[in-house]
Design an enzyme around this catalytic site. Sequence first.
Site, PDB file in Angstrom:
ATOM      1  CE  LYS A   1       8.771  21.384  16.676  1.00 58.96           C
ATOM      2  NZ  LYS A   1       9.741  21.592  15.577  1.00 58.96           N
TER       3      LYS A   1
ATOM      4  CB  THR B   1      13.539  15.945  14.744  1.00 59.44           C
ATOM      5  OG1 THR B   1      14.486  14.927  15.027  1.00 59.44           O
ATOM      6  CG2 THR B   1      12.150  15.423  14.970  1.00 59.44           C
TER       7      THR B   1
END
Length: 262
Positions: free
Chosen positions: A175, A209
């Site tokens: 990510k 998140t």
Amino acid sequence: MDAPPRVLTVAGSDSGGGAGIQADLKTMLALGVHGMSVVTAVTAQNSLGVQGVWELPVAAVRAQYRSVVDDIGVQAVKTGMLASAELVEAVAELIGGTDAPAVVDPVGISKHGDALLAASALDSVRTRLLPVATVATPNLDEVLQLTGVRVESEEDLRRAAEAVLSYGPKWALIKGGHLAGDAVDLLTDGSEEHWLRAPRYDNRHTHGTGCTLASAIASELAKGRSVPEAVAAAKEYVTGAIKAGFALGSGIGPVDHAWRLR
């Protein structure tokens, strides 16, 4: 009525409701699957940070897992905060004996910089947990913590993925949200690559998140999607949740898990 696909999260509790078990279950509900939970730790946590952490005994974690899997069954498992080497090893053993895809979010540090994984547990994550993962979803801080690879540009994402894959997960999703520019992630199994891009929204309220993305991937896998399909759908969902994130308390607020319903 037929039951929806079932997804089990094995993670810590966030008393503020933005991350951890709470974020996982909200995500699963929003995506149309039945969420179930194994609590590994309890945290005192709010928008300002983590004020306390209490691990559950390994026996309690095992009992919760067996209770759910042996009776209800699962179509996917997601892991989050596991806190200690003992918990990591126990959960890795449980997942290894479960016939379902596993999404491993190797949670090491909270959004506020608080440690959520003992340093002594890192080797257990590398040698026991990552080898049983269908998809591993580290952020750049976790990549550095686990592999020593420092990612400073998009070009470094491929090197980071290779390092994570060397520990045995079938797929690595690196990510790149902490890089400048668009939010770009790299998904690869070592042979095929999928670059996922999304606009970067100027919204500081991004608590939860990582938990949300991993839970969304597990939810889509439980529906029968392939890993690339599941990750693409999860990326779209979490991007909307980030865009709609809202202020809560005096610090960093959560992403909005119900953004599609508002």
